[in-house]
Design a protein around this motif. Sequence first.
Motif, mmCIF file in Angstrom:
data_model
loop_
_atom_site.group_PDB
_atom_site.id
_atom_site.type_symbol
_atom_site.label_atom_id
_atom_site.label_comp_id
_atom_site.label_asym_id
_atom_site.label_seq_id
_atom_site.Cartn_x
_atom_site.Cartn_y
_atom_site.Cartn_z
ATOM 1 N N GLY A 1 0.793 -1.212 0.000
ATOM 2 C CA GLY A 1 0.000 0.000 0.000
ATOM 3 C C GLY A 1 0.829 1.268 0.000
ATOM 4 O O GLY A 1 2.055 1.226 -0.101
ATOM 5 N N VAL A 2 0.139 2.396 0.137
ATOM 6 C CA VAL A 2 0.775 3.705 0.111
ATOM 7 C C VAL A 2 0.076 4.601 1.131
ATOM 8 O O VAL A 2 -1.130 4.488 1.340
ATOM 9 C CB VAL A 2 0.721 4.317 -1.302
ATOM 10 C CG1 VAL A 2 -0.731 4.454 -1.770
ATOM 11 C CG2 VAL A 2 1.427 5.668 -1.331
ATOM 12 N N VAL A 3 0.851 5.498 1.784
ATOM 13 C CA VAL A 3 0.318 6.424 2.774
ATOM 14 C C VAL A 3 0.844 7.816 2.477
ATOM 15 O O VAL A 3 2.057 7.990 2.258
ATOM 16 C CB VAL A 3 0.727 6.010 4.212
ATOM 17 C CG1 VAL A 3 0.150 6.995 5.223
ATOM 18 C CG2 VAL A 3 0.269 4.597 4.522
ATOM 19 N N ASN A 4 -0.037 8.780 2.469
ATOM 20 C CA ASN A 4 0.340 10.178 2.251
ATOM 21 C C ASN A 4 0.673 10.854 3.580
ATOM 22 O O ASN A 4 0.002 10.612 4.593
ATOM 23 C CB ASN A 4 -0.809 10.943 1.590
ATOM 24 C CG ASN A 4 -0.577 11.125 0.101
ATOM 25 O OD1 ASN A 4 0.560 11.097 -0.362
ATOM 26 N ND2 ASN A 4 -1.653 11.326 -0.637
ATOM 27 N N TYR A 5 1.702 11.681 3.582
ATOM 28 C CA TYR A 5 2.036 12.526 4.723
ATOM 29 C C TYR A 5 2.134 13.975 4.241
ATOM 30 O O TYR A 5 2.205 14.235 3.026
ATOM 31 C CB TYR A 5 3.354 12.095 5.371
ATOM 32 C CG TYR A 5 3.288 10.749 6.030
ATOM 33 C CD1 TYR A 5 2.844 10.618 7.344
ATOM 34 C CD2 TYR A 5 3.669 9.598 5.354
ATOM 35 C CE1 TYR A 5 2.788 9.373 7.960
ATOM 36 C CE2 TYR A 5 3.603 8.346 5.957
ATOM 37 C CZ TYR A 5 3.164 8.244 7.259
ATOM 38 O OH TYR A 5 3.097 7.013 7.855
ATOM 39 N N GLU A 6 2.160 14.897 5.179
ATOM 40 C CA GLU A 6 2.241 16.309 4.794
ATOM 41 C C GLU A 6 3.545 16.618 4.079
ATOM 42 O O GLU A 6 3.593 17.487 3.206
ATOM 43 C CB GLU A 6 2.119 17.193 6.036
ATOM 44 C CG GLU A 6 0.739 17.146 6.683
ATOM 45 C CD GLU A 6 0.652 18.062 7.886
ATOM 46 O OE1 GLU A 6 1.678 18.713 8.195
ATOM 47 O OE2 GLU A 6 -0.432 18.143 8.505
ATOM 48 N N ASN A 7 4.626 15.914 4.472
ATOM 49 C CA ASN A 7 5.930 16.227 3.901
ATOM 50 C C ASN A 7 6.451 15.152 2.963
ATOM 51 O O ASN A 7 7.639 15.129 2.611
ATOM 52 C CB ASN A 7 6.957 16.429 5.023
ATOM 53 C CG ASN A 7 7.111 15.190 5.882
ATOM 54 O OD1 ASN A 7 6.200 14.382 5.964
ATOM 55 N ND2 ASN A 7 8.273 15.046 6.515
ATOM 56 N N GLY A 8 5.587 14.197 2.551
ATOM 57 C CA GLY A 8 6.075 13.175 1.642
ATOM 58 C C GLY A 8 5.118 12.014 1.494
ATOM 59 O O GLY A 8 3.948 12.087 1.878
ATOM 60 N N VAL A 9 5.646 10.914 0.946
ATOM 61 C CA VAL A 9 4.838 9.735 0.620
ATOM 62 C C VAL A 9 5.577 8.489 1.116
ATOM 63 O O VAL A 9 6.811 8.407 1.007
ATOM 64 C CB VAL A 9 4.586 9.628 -0.898
ATOM 65 C CG1 VAL A 9 3.724 8.411 -1.207
ATOM 66 C CG2 VAL A 9 3.921 10.895 -1.416
ATOM 67 N N GLU A 10 4.808 7.522 1.623
ATOM 68 C CA GLU A 10 5.396 6.265 2.089
ATOM 69 C C GLU A 10 4.727 5.091 1.379
ATOM 70 O O GLU A 10 3.510 4.938 1.420
ATOM 71 C CB GLU A 10 5.214 6.120 3.597
ATOM 72 C CG GLU A 10 5.747 4.800 4.156
ATOM 73 C CD GLU A 10 5.419 4.619 5.619
ATOM 74 O OE1 GLU A 10 6.285 4.932 6.455
ATOM 75 O OE2 GLU A 10 4.281 4.164 5.920
ATOM 76 N N PHE A 11 5.536 4.284 0.680
ATOM 77 C CA PHE A 11 5.063 3.038 0.095
ATOM 78 C C PHE A 11 5.508 1.890 1.008
ATOM 79 O O PHE A 11 6.613 1.924 1.551
ATOM 80 C CB PHE A 11 5.639 2.835 -1.311
ATOM 81 C CG PHE A 11 4.957 3.672 -2.354
ATOM 82 C CD1 PHE A 11 3.887 3.176 -3.069
ATOM 83 C CD2 PHE A 11 5.393 4.967 -2.615
ATOM 84 C CE1 PHE A 11 3.257 3.949 -4.034
ATOM 85 C CE2 PHE A 11 4.761 5.750 -3.570
ATOM 86 C CZ PHE A 11 3.685 5.242 -4.286
ATOM 87 N N TRP A 12 4.650 0.851 1.160
ATOM 88 C CA TRP A 12 4.988 -0.251 2.066
ATOM 89 C C TRP A 12 4.515 -1.579 1.497
ATOM 90 O O TRP A 12 3.627 -1.645 0.652
ATOM 91 C CB TRP A 12 4.367 -0.037 3.444
ATOM 92 C CG TRP A 12 2.865 0.088 3.448
ATOM 93 C CD1 TRP A 12 2.140 1.240 3.351
ATOM 94 C CD2 TRP A 12 1.924 -0.987 3.516
ATOM 95 N NE1 TRP A 12 0.799 0.959 3.376
ATOM 96 C CE2 TRP A 12 0.631 -0.401 3.488
ATOM 97 C CE3 TRP A 12 2.016 -2.364 3.624
ATOM 98 C CZ2 TRP A 12 -0.533 -1.163 3.531
ATOM 99 C CZ3 TRP A 12 0.877 -3.137 3.688
ATOM 100 C CH2 TRP A 12 -0.397 -2.514 3.634
ATOM 101 N N PHE A 13 5.136 -2.631 1.974
ATOM 102 C CA PHE A 13 4.686 -4.000 1.681
ATOM 103 C C PHE A 13 5.004 -4.878 2.890
ATOM 104 O O PHE A 13 5.848 -4.539 3.704
ATOM 105 C CB PHE A 13 5.307 -4.548 0.405
ATOM 106 C CG PHE A 13 6.798 -4.764 0.478
ATOM 107 C CD1 PHE A 13 7.342 -6.017 0.777
ATOM 108 C CD2 PHE A 13 7.682 -3.708 0.231
ATOM 109 C CE1 PHE A 13 8.711 -6.213 0.826
ATOM 110 C CE2 PHE A 13 9.052 -3.896 0.280
ATOM 111 C CZ PHE A 13 9.571 -5.163 0.588
ATOM 112 N N GLU A 14 4.316 -6.006 3.005
ATOM 113 C CA GLU A 14 4.492 -6.906 4.151
ATOM 114 C C GLU A 14 5.027 -8.258 3.713
ATOM 115 O O GLU A 14 4.769 -8.713 2.588
ATOM 116 C CB GLU A 14 3.163 -7.105 4.887
ATOM 117 C CG GLU A 14 2.682 -5.861 5.614
ATOM 118 C CD GLU A 14 1.394 -6.110 6.384
ATOM 119 O OE1 GLU A 14 0.777 -7.182 6.173
ATOM 120 O OE2 GLU A 14 0.998 -5.239 7.190
#
Length: 517
Positions: A497-510
């Motif tokens: 998945g992906v998560v938005n933050y105010e100062n950037g973007v985070e992609f993740w997998f498990e």
Amino acid sequence: MRYSIRKQFACIFIGLMAGTILLCWFINNTFLEKYYFHNKQTVVMDAYKQMNAAAQKGSINSDDFDIHLQQLSARYNISILVLDEDSETIRVSGGDPSILKIELWNHVLFDSMDSGGGSVSDRPGKNQGQKYGENTIANKTLVRNESPFYIVQLVTSNRVSMDYLDMWGFLDNGNLFFIRTALEGIRDSVDIANRFLAYVGIAATIASGIIIWIVTKKVTDPILELARISERMTHLDFDARYQGKSFNETAILGNHINQLADTLEATISELKTANNVLQKDIEKKNEVDEMRKEFLSNVSHELKTPIALIQGYAEGLKEGINDDDEESRNFYCDVIIDESGKMNNMVKKLLTLNQLEFGNDVVSMERFDIVTLIRNYIQSADILIKQNEAAVRFEKEEPVYVWGDEFKTEEVFMNYFTNALNHLDGERVVDIKLSQEGKKVRISVFNSGIPIPEESLPHLWEKFYKVDKARTREYGGSGVGLSIVKAIMESMNQKYGVVNYENGVEFWFEMEKVGEE
């Protein structure tokens, strides 16, 4: 059964019982005689105290005390002699008075000469001194008390070859006393007790072994029945039922197995029904997938040949220099080569995606260290990191082992990492983290920059989708990378998945953590 619980129970019980009996026999054989001897010393001392108390009260000559003395002598198997100041017998019990007098005067003479005293040795002069030479006595003094005077000795008589425990001395009223008890009876009693314990122990061990063998059958038979039922259940035979009538733990287990059989039978029935429905859904899905995969296959095949031709002719054009404007010719050649390279890369990714979606690319599940994989890739991408002026942070040191396809996992991380480098902004930080959440390990790649528009988030994993087409074209992106991530993660049945933050973007997998089920 070679490793039968019944045999184990019997062996353990028999071993424990035999060991206990052997230990008791060893303790008896080692300490019982000493205990008896100590008890005899106590009895002798107690008899002395009772006689001394009677002497102090003046009741030593009474008939009542005489009866008490006889009882004491008979109960504890001791001989007692009391003499007055004139060496006349006042009380005697449990032995021949003449022999007891001889033994008493032998003690008096022997110990008086041994200690250098003379007052006591004068007493046997009347009629006992002549007997002294007939008994040679080896004495070992155990207790010697001066006031009141008495001695407790271990005596070996050479005349009769026996050991005695003797006590002699003076009562508070001046009477001379002598108490003797034979020790041979103690040794005989100890030998008899040890033999009796050995016979009883052997008989008890044999009898207990037979009893435990019979009793354990009542315990092991229900367990064997449960084993037979569970074996039938492994072949999907759920008609077997435990029929025990007891209320112990085995019966509880049997009832639970009966309930398990009912539940499994119902569940399998539901699964078969669901499987029929799922089969129909799969057939519909396959029809749609076949159309989509056929399109991708045709597009990949059609693009591959012209791309190869463009790249080949462009390189030939660059090598064959004309008389016209050389700078322009080289510029066009470089553009053609660059574009053909991008298209060729896109075709390779499409082919990879096609193989994943078709299921032709086998997923090899293996155990590997995700930390080592990340560190090795970061090291290999050092040039790209420096070109993008990025600050990469990854603080995990200790190994974290996961299950998965190591090659495909590296491809997922590579797509996330290159995507992060291409969208850096602001502090230009790429932050890589590992977090353990229950049975899973989550790997996240964060890059500082502009967040992704919320309306674009659901479409990121679609093929050829680009949030910023101009920027994607600038760094040569094809819009297929995240689709490959999706296909790989779904092939390993893991989340992403992906998560938005105010100062950037985070992609993740498990990934599945090793050791967890």
